[in-house]
Scaffold this motif. Structure first.
Motif, PDB file in Angstrom:
ATOM      1  N   ARG A   1       0.833  -1.210   0.000  1.00  0.00           N
ATOM      2  CA  ARG A   1       0.000   0.000   0.000  1.00  0.00           C
ATOM      3  C   ARG A   1       0.865   1.258   0.000  1.00  0.00           C
ATOM      4  O   ARG A   1       0.560   2.237  -0.672  1.00  0.00           O
ATOM      5  CB  ARG A   1      -0.921   0.006   1.217  1.00  0.00           C
ATOM      6  N   ARG A   2       1.955   1.226   0.762  1.00  0.00           N
ATOM      7  CA  ARG A   2       2.789   2.421   0.922  1.00  0.00           C
ATOM      8  C   ARG A   2       3.779   2.606  -0.228  1.00  0.00           C
ATOM      9  O   ARG A   2       4.030   3.727  -0.660  1.00  0.00           O
ATOM     10  CB  ARG A   2       3.558   2.339   2.245  1.00  0.00           C
ATOM     11  N   TYR A   3       4.339   1.502  -0.703  1.00  0.00           N
ATOM     12  CA  TYR A   3       5.452   1.614  -1.653  1.00  0.00           C
ATOM     13  C   TYR A   3       5.258   0.791  -2.926  1.00  0.00           C
ATOM     14  O   TYR A   3       6.156   0.738  -3.761  1.00  0.00           O
ATOM     15  CB  TYR A   3       6.753   1.167  -0.978  1.00  0.00           C
ATOM     16  N   GLY A   4       4.093   0.144  -3.070  1.00  0.00           N
ATOM     17  CA  GLY A   4       3.880  -0.744  -4.207  1.00  0.00           C
ATOM     18  C   GLY A   4       3.353  -0.036  -5.445  1.00  0.00           C
ATOM     19  O   GLY A   4       3.244   1.188  -5.508  1.00  0.00           O
TER      20      GLY A   4
ATOM     21  N   GLY B   1       0.984  -7.478  -7.287  1.00  0.00           N
ATOM     22  CA  GLY B   1       1.810  -8.316  -6.432  1.00  0.00           C
ATOM     23  C   GLY B   1       3.281  -8.079  -6.725  1.00  0.00           C
ATOM     24  O   GLY B   1       3.662  -7.803  -7.870  1.00  0.00           O
ATOM     25  N   SER B   2       4.135  -8.205  -5.711  1.00  0.00           N
ATOM     26  CA  SER B   2       5.557  -7.891  -5.882  1.00  0.00           C
ATOM     27  C   SER B   2       6.275  -8.870  -6.798  1.00  0.00           C
ATOM     28  O   SER B   2       7.364  -8.575  -7.293  1.00  0.00           O
ATOM     29  CB  SER B   2       6.257  -7.850  -4.519  1.00  0.00           C
TER      30      SER B   2
ATOM     31  N   ALA C   1      13.299  -2.097  -5.914  1.00  0.00           N
ATOM     32  CA  ALA C   1      14.185  -1.223  -5.142  1.00  0.00           C
ATOM     33  C   ALA C   1      13.374  -0.248  -4.296  1.00  0.00           C
ATOM     34  O   ALA C   1      13.700   0.010  -3.132  1.00  0.00           O
ATOM     35  CB  ALA C   1      15.123  -0.464  -6.077  1.00  0.00           C
ATOM     36  N   ARG C   2      12.309   0.309  -4.870  1.00  0.00           N
ATOM     37  CA  ARG C   2      11.459   1.238  -4.121  1.00  0.00           C
ATOM     38  C   ARG C   2      10.794   0.528  -2.945  1.00  0.00           C
ATOM     39  O   ARG C   2      10.708   1.071  -1.838  1.00  0.00           O
ATOM     40  CB  ARG C   2      10.398   1.834  -5.039  1.00  0.00           C
TER      41      ARG C   2
END
Length: 203
Positions: A86-89, A143-144, A153-154
């Motif tokens: 949620r914060r960095y995806g 999804g990552s 990296a983020r």
């Protein structure tokens, strides 16, 4: 057949006025299979900008560090993962459009969503009434496992900062070798600090 390469020629076929595109592969391809495809009346072709895939080392490091963050906050690993997404995806899109999902605006809904493995949703400020009940609009996140090196990296950078904000020491966040790998693969961290840490290990 999938392969990486580059466009080495673009021209126009005079009789048909259609573009002719020449591709050069980065590695050897099965010639016989190409000849068989050449006999087809049509083939499906997808050409897109190449993106380096993230390394499995980075994925393993991410989950080890995520477990430490989850333990501090008494979250499940999946809840911690969804909070980080949620914060960095990255946002999920379908045909260029964001995917919005209205769900009951309850604490139970939020708890269930934070522990989902199959999909990842982020709440928005937008609410709506449906059949007399309040629904909150959620936006789907990717999804990552689909991330390239820049996107991963983020995510890792954000995880490291959240760990520091949560009181996890730098020595617990990563070893000198992990710092070296992350700097080499993702540009995460400071080169001089990485080199100094490695020198100190063997001095």
């Amino acid at each position: 057949m999938d392969f990486t390469g580059k466009i080495t020629g673009i021209s126009i076929d005079i009789p048909t006025q259609k573009p002719v595109v020449a591709l050069t592969a980065d590695s050897d391809l099965p010639i016989q299979e190409l000849k068989e495809l050449g006999k087809c009346e049509k083939v499906d072709v997808i050409v897109k900008r190449h993106k380096d895939k993230r390394s499995l080392d980075a994925n393993a490091y991410y989950w080890v560090l995520l477990t430490k963050l989850a333990k501090v906050h008494q979250w499940t690993n999946q809840e911690a993962h969804n909070r980080l997404l949620r914060r960095y995806g990255q946002l999920e899109r379908l045909d260029g459009q964001l995917i919005a999902v209205p769900l009951p605006d309850t604490d139970k809904t939020e708890t269930d969503i934070l522990n989902k493995v199959e999909y990842h949703l982020m709440p928005t400020p937008k609410v709506t009434m449906m059949k007399g009940n309040i629904y909150r609009v959620y936006i789907m996140r990717r999804g990552s496992s689909t991330y390239d090196t820049v996107e991963m990296a983020r995510l890792i950078n954000g995880l490291i900062e959240d760990c520091r904000d949560s009181g996890i020491s730098d020595s617990d966040i990563m070893t000198p070798f992990e710092k070296q790998k992350l700097y080499e693969q993702y540009g995460i961290g400071d080169e001089s600090a990485v080199s100094e840490n490695l020198r100190n290990m063997y001095s």
